[in-house]
Design an enzyme around this catalytic site. Structure first.
Site, PDB file in Angstrom:
ATOM      1  N   TYR A  76     -13.286  -8.514  30.548  1.00 40.35           N
ATOM      2  CA  TYR A  76     -12.718  -7.158  30.573  1.00 40.35           C
ATOM      3  C   TYR A  76     -13.474  -6.192  31.489  1.00 40.35           C
ATOM      4  O   TYR A  76     -13.054  -5.043  31.674  1.00 40.35           O
ATOM      5  CB  TYR A  76     -12.579  -6.599  29.158  1.00 40.35           C
ATOM      6  CG  TYR A  76     -11.367  -7.124  28.404  1.00 40.35           C
ATOM      7  CD1 TYR A  76     -10.456  -7.994  29.006  1.00 40.35           C
ATOM      8  CD2 TYR A  76     -11.117  -6.739  27.080  1.00 40.35           C
ATOM      9  CE1 TYR A  76      -9.339  -8.469  28.312  1.00 40.35           C
ATOM     10  CE2 TYR A  76      -9.998  -7.212  26.393  1.00 40.35           C
ATOM     11  CZ  TYR A  76      -9.119  -8.076  27.007  1.00 40.35           C
ATOM     12  OH  TYR A  76      -8.014  -8.528  26.319  1.00 40.35           O
TER      13      TYR A  76
ATOM     14  N   GLY B  41     -14.001 -16.937  27.433  1.00 41.76           N
ATOM     15  CA  GLY B  41     -15.228 -16.255  27.013  1.00 41.76           C
ATOM     16  C   GLY B  41     -15.648 -16.572  25.589  1.00 41.76           C
ATOM     17  O   GLY B  41     -15.498 -17.700  25.109  1.00 41.76           O
TER      18      GLY B  41
ATOM     19  N   SER C 281     -16.334  -6.579  25.659  1.00 40.03           N
ATOM     20  CA  SER C 281     -15.744  -6.062  26.916  1.00 40.03           C
ATOM     21  C   SER C 281     -16.573  -6.283  28.172  1.00 40.03           C
ATOM     22  O   SER C 281     -16.109  -5.962  29.264  1.00 40.03           O
ATOM     23  CB  SER C 281     -15.383  -4.562  26.823  1.00 40.03           C
ATOM     24  OG  SER C 281     -14.176  -4.370  26.116  1.00 40.03           O
TER      25      SER C 281
ATOM     26  N   GLY D  97     -17.508  -9.012  29.648  1.00 39.92           N
ATOM     27  CA  GLY D  97     -17.235 -10.234  30.406  1.00 39.92           C
ATOM     28  C   GLY D  97     -15.935 -10.078  31.173  1.00 39.92           C
ATOM     29  O   GLY D  97     -15.841  -9.283  32.114  1.00 39.92           O
TER      30      GLY D  97
ATOM     31  N   ASP E 152     -14.339 -15.568  22.865  1.00 40.78           N
ATOM     32  CA  ASP E 152     -13.146 -15.851  22.040  1.00 40.78           C
ATOM     33  C   ASP E 152     -12.853 -17.359  22.050  1.00 40.78           C
ATOM     34  O   ASP E 152     -12.683 -17.986  20.985  1.00 40.78           O
ATOM     35  CB  ASP E 152     -11.968 -15.053  22.637  1.00 40.78           C
ATOM     36  CG  ASP E 152     -10.760 -14.967  21.734  1.00 40.78           C
ATOM     37  OD1 ASP E 152     -10.856 -15.375  20.558  1.00 40.78           O
ATOM     38  OD2 ASP E 152      -9.713 -14.482  22.209  1.00 40.78           O
TER      39      ASP E 152
HETATM   40  N1  AR6 Z   1     -21.844 -16.195  22.581  1.00 45.30           N
HETATM   41  C1  AR6 Z   1     -22.180 -14.906  22.793  1.00 45.30           C
HETATM   42  N2  AR6 Z   1     -21.695 -14.171  23.812  1.00 45.30           N
HETATM   43  C2  AR6 Z   1     -20.859 -14.797  24.657  1.00 45.30           C
HETATM   44  C3  AR6 Z   1     -20.465 -16.149  24.521  1.00 45.30           C
HETATM   45  C4  AR6 Z   1     -21.004 -16.863  23.409  1.00 45.30           C
HETATM   46  N3  AR6 Z   1     -20.697 -18.123  23.168  1.00 45.30           N
HETATM   47  N4  AR6 Z   1     -19.607 -16.447  25.539  1.00 45.30           N
HETATM   48  C5  AR6 Z   1     -19.501 -15.344  26.304  1.00 45.30           C
HETATM   49  N5  AR6 Z   1     -20.251 -14.349  25.786  1.00 45.30           N
HETATM   50  P1  AR6 Z   1     -15.847 -12.014  27.087  1.00 45.30           P
HETATM   51  P2  AR6 Z   1     -14.383  -9.465  26.940  1.00 45.30           P
HETATM   52  C6  AR6 Z   1     -20.459 -12.965  26.253  1.00 45.30           C
HETATM   53  O1  AR6 Z   1     -15.339 -12.308  28.457  1.00 45.30           O
HETATM   54  O2  AR6 Z   1     -15.045  -9.001  28.172  1.00 45.30           O
HETATM   55  C7  AR6 Z   1     -11.116 -13.455  26.298  1.00 45.30           C
HETATM   56  O3  AR6 Z   1     -10.263 -14.253  27.064  1.00 45.30           O
HETATM   57  C8  AR6 Z   1     -20.157 -12.660  27.704  1.00 45.30           C
HETATM   58  O4  AR6 Z   1     -21.258 -13.028  28.535  1.00 45.30           O
HETATM   59  O5  AR6 Z   1     -15.928 -13.128  26.107  1.00 45.30           O
HETATM   60  O6  AR6 Z   1     -14.329  -8.563  25.741  1.00 45.30           O
HETATM   61  C9  AR6 Z   1     -10.374 -12.698  25.207  1.00 45.30           C
HETATM   62  O7  AR6 Z   1      -9.308 -13.477  24.680  1.00 45.30           O
HETATM   63  C10 AR6 Z   1     -19.968 -11.158  27.649  1.00 45.30           C
HETATM   64  O8  AR6 Z   1     -21.231 -10.489  27.716  1.00 45.30           O
HETATM   65  O9  AR6 Z   1     -14.972 -10.859  26.350  1.00 45.30           O
HETATM   66  C11 AR6 Z   1      -9.873 -11.505  25.942  1.00 45.30           C
HETATM   67  O10 AR6 Z   1      -8.685 -11.784  26.638  1.00 45.30           O
HETATM   68  C12 AR6 Z   1     -19.374 -10.912  26.268  1.00 45.30           C
HETATM   69  O11 AR6 Z   1     -19.565 -12.134  25.541  1.00 45.30           O
HETATM   70  C13 AR6 Z   1     -10.978 -11.197  26.921  1.00 45.30           C
HETATM   71  O12 AR6 Z   1     -11.652 -12.451  27.128  1.00 45.30           O
HETATM   72  C14 AR6 Z   1     -17.903 -10.571  26.281  1.00 45.30           C
HETATM   73  O13 AR6 Z   1     -17.274 -11.349  27.275  1.00 45.30           O
HETATM   74  C15 AR6 Z   1     -11.974 -10.240  26.347  1.00 45.30           C
HETATM   75  O14 AR6 Z   1     -12.904  -9.883  27.344  1.00 45.30           O
END
Ligand code: AR6
Length: 179
Positions: free
Chosen positions: A131, A38, A127, A129, A40
């Site tokens: 999570y 994601g 959270s 995505g 991260d």
């Molecule tokens: N820019 C902005 N937003 C983004 C991007 C980007 N480049 N890429 C994804 N998103 P997530 P979580 C959005 O899954 O749910 C990781 O493996 C995405 O569409 O990134 O908090 C960490 O190491 C969503 O709306 O994070 C943890 O293990 C939002 O960012 C876990 O994922 C969050 O999605 C955290 O899960």
């Protein structure tokens, strides 16, 4: 779209947070601080090795980052000078303190930003995505936490919500537009 709240410009944009020109971007990390998928994964790829090196050092000093808390590192190769890494809750149905933990992410990040004299920052939709936090509920928690801090402080010039997907963007435009 944007609005102004107690002197802070609050913006909603759709895009990739690694391209942000704010002084600081917030990362939706995990407690290990060692990266993941994601946003991260995208931040570590774009920001380079120095971010991970600092995360590893923080992890060795204090054993990672608990849910709802935040730590700060360099922005490495990013335009942003800093990255604030916070750890959102995994959605487990909503009766496990998820809303409070998610609100704490936004509050912790803003506290750390203020302590470092950071006046502009970008938040992803923490959270919502991997999570699995329902987007319609996460947006309300995010906006309540941020507006609550802004109602009491004038520490920030600009706060951006950077939405990656259209659904989050539409939800944020609606909610921020109604403030
Ligand atoms: N820019 C902005 N937003 C983004 C991007 C980007 N480049 N890429 C994804 N998103 P997530 P979580 C959005 O899954 O749910 C990781 O493996 C995405 O569409 O990134 O908090 C960490 O190491 C969503 O709306 O994070 C943890 O293990 C939002 O960012 C876990 O994922 C969050 O999605 C955290 O899960």
């Amino acid at each position: 779209m944007e609005t102004t709240l107690n002197g802070t410009k609050l913006e909603v944009i759709q895009g990739d947070i690694t391209q942000s020109s704010m002084a600081c971007i917030v990362n939706a990390a995990n407690s290990s601080l060692l990266g993941g998928g994601g946003v991260d994964g995208a931040i570590h790829r774009a920001g380079g090795r120095r971010i991970l090196d600092e995360c590893v050092r923080i992890r060795s000093e204090r054993g990672g980052c608990p849910v709802g808390e935040a730590v700060i590192t360099t922005g490495g190769n990013l335009k942003a000078q800093y990255v604030i890494h916070t750890v959102g809750p995994v959605w487990k149905g909503g009766k496990n303190g998820e809303a409070e933990k998610l609100g704490n992410c936004y509050r912790s990040a803003l506290r750390l930003a203020e302590e470092h004299g950071i006046s502009s920052l970008s938040f992803p939709n923490i959270s919502t995505g991997i999570y699995g936090y329902p987007k319609e509920q996460a947006v309300d928690v995010a906006i309540e936490a941020v507006t609550d801090v802004l109602a009491r402080k004038q520490a920030f010039e600009r706060i951006q919500f950077v939405c990656f997907d259209r659904q989050n963007y539409d939800l944020y435009v609606e909610r921020v537009g109604a403030l």
